[in-house]
Design a protein around this motif. Structure first.
Motif, short mmCIF file in Angstrom:
data_model
loop_
_atom_site.label_atom_id
_atom_site.label_comp_id
_atom_site.label_asym_id
_atom_site.label_seq_id
_atom_site.Cartn_x
_atom_site.Cartn_y
_atom_site.Cartn_z
N ARG A 27 43.37 136.78 7.82
CA ARG A 27 42.56 136.40 9.06
C ARG A 27 41.51 137.54 9.40
N LEU A 28 41.70 138.63 9.34
CA LEU A 28 40.86 139.85 9.61
C LEU A 28 39.66 139.86 8.62
N ARG A 29 39.95 139.71 7.23
CA ARG A 29 38.86 139.70 6.02
C ARG A 29 39.44 138.65 5.04
N PRO A 30 38.86 137.23 5.50
CA PRO A 30 39.03 136.17 4.76
C PRO A 30 38.29 136.25 3.28
N GLY A 31 37.07 136.93 3.37
CA GLY A 31 36.47 136.72 2.26
C GLY A 31 37.08 137.63 1.15
N LEU A 32 38.05 138.67 1.53
CA LEU A 32 38.39 139.51 0.47
C LEU A 32 39.74 138.61 -0.07
N TRP A 33 40.03 137.70 0.40
CA TRP A 33 41.28 136.75 -0.15
C TRP A 33 40.79 135.40 -0.53
N LEU A 34 40.11 134.77 -0.04
CA LEU A 34 39.84 133.31 -0.06
C LEU A 34 38.14 133.03 -0.67
N ARG A 35 38.22 132.34 -1.76
CA ARG A 35 36.68 131.85 -2.13
C ARG A 35 36.50 130.91 -0.95
N LYS A 36 34.99 131.22 -0.36
CA LYS A 36 34.28 130.46 0.62
C LYS A 36 35.50 129.87 1.77
N SER A 38 38.37 129.27 1.50
CA SER A 38 38.94 127.75 1.00
C SER A 38 40.63 127.87 1.54
N LEU A 39 40.91 126.71 2.46
CA LEU A 39 42.13 126.59 2.90
C LEU A 39 43.13 126.42 1.81
N HIS A 40 42.52 125.76 0.78
CA HIS A 40 43.21 125.31 -0.56
C HIS A 40 43.83 126.68 -1.11
N ASP A 41 42.95 127.55 -1.21
CA ASP A 41 43.21 128.97 -1.83
C ASP A 41 44.22 129.58 -1.01
N ILE A 90 44.78 119.45 7.33
CA ILE A 90 43.95 120.31 8.32
C ILE A 90 42.45 120.11 7.82
N THR A 91 41.94 120.05 6.75
CA THR A 91 40.73 120.22 5.94
C THR A 91 40.04 118.89 6.54
N ARG A 92 40.92 117.77 6.42
CA ARG A 92 40.49 116.52 6.54
C ARG A 92 40.28 116.20 8.12
N THR A 93 41.09 116.80 9.03
CA THR A 93 41.17 116.64 10.38
C THR A 93 40.35 117.59 11.08
N GLY A 97 32.19 121.55 14.11
CA GLY A 97 32.09 123.01 14.94
C GLY A 97 32.84 123.80 14.35
N ALA A 98 34.16 123.65 13.86
CA ALA A 98 35.09 124.37 13.32
C ALA A 98 35.02 124.40 11.83
N THR A 99 35.77 125.33 11.19
CA THR A 99 36.04 125.57 9.75
C THR A 99 37.31 125.18 9.47
N PRO A 100 37.76 124.62 8.21
CA PRO A 100 39.06 124.39 8.21
C PRO A 100 40.17 125.69 8.29
N LEU A 101 39.50 126.70 7.83
CA LEU A 101 40.18 127.98 8.02
C LEU A 101 40.40 128.62 9.61
N SER A 102 39.46 128.41 10.27
CA SER A 102 39.65 128.76 11.81
C SER A 102 40.61 127.78 12.30
#
Length: 121
Positions: A27-36, A38-41, A90-93, A97-102
């Motif tokens: 959560r603190l650094r999503p770009g370090l762990w996840l491409r774009k 991505s909730l699937h990542d 979660i991605t589908r629903t 205004g929100a991202t799947p990760l948020s």
């Protein structure tokens, strides 16, 4: 290593105490762990986390396996059942205004609050 006082929660993944502590680092650094972001990542990382627990015979509550507590809770919250898995659901629903990760982290906070689980770390 602490960069400044705003980053006191940053730590190396090997210092994490459980899956919730690890998720906090993501959560603190999503770009370090996840491409774009991505909730699937994220789901893939958590599958690997769970497999490592099993391989190393570590007993730790882990609600993110496909047929486990978080998925059951999510189905109850959304009023539906799906074989897609929690990341796809979660991605589908995700609301506008929100991202799947948020949305995942919002739902995770609600899940933990409902289950009286205190933050780790």
């Amino acid at each position: 290593m602490t960069i400044d006082s705003d980053h006191d929660d940053f730590k190396h993944w090997q210092q994490c105490t459980d899956v919730y502590d690890f998720l906090h680092q993501i959560r603190l650094r999503p770009g370090l762990w996840l491409r774009k972001e991505s909730l699937h990542d994220l789901q893939s990382i958590l599958v690997g986390y769970r497999v490592a627990l099993g391989v190393h015979d570590v007993e730790e509550p882990f609600p993110f396996w496909p047929e486990n507590a978080f998925t059951d809770w999510l189905h109850e919250q959304k009023g539906m059942s799906s074989s897609l898995g929690w990341a796809a659901e979660i991605t589908r629903t995700t609301p506008d205004g929100a991202t799947p990760l948020s949305e995942f982290f919002r739902l995770l906070d609600a899940y933990r609050a409902q289950n009286d689980q205190q933050p780790s770390g």
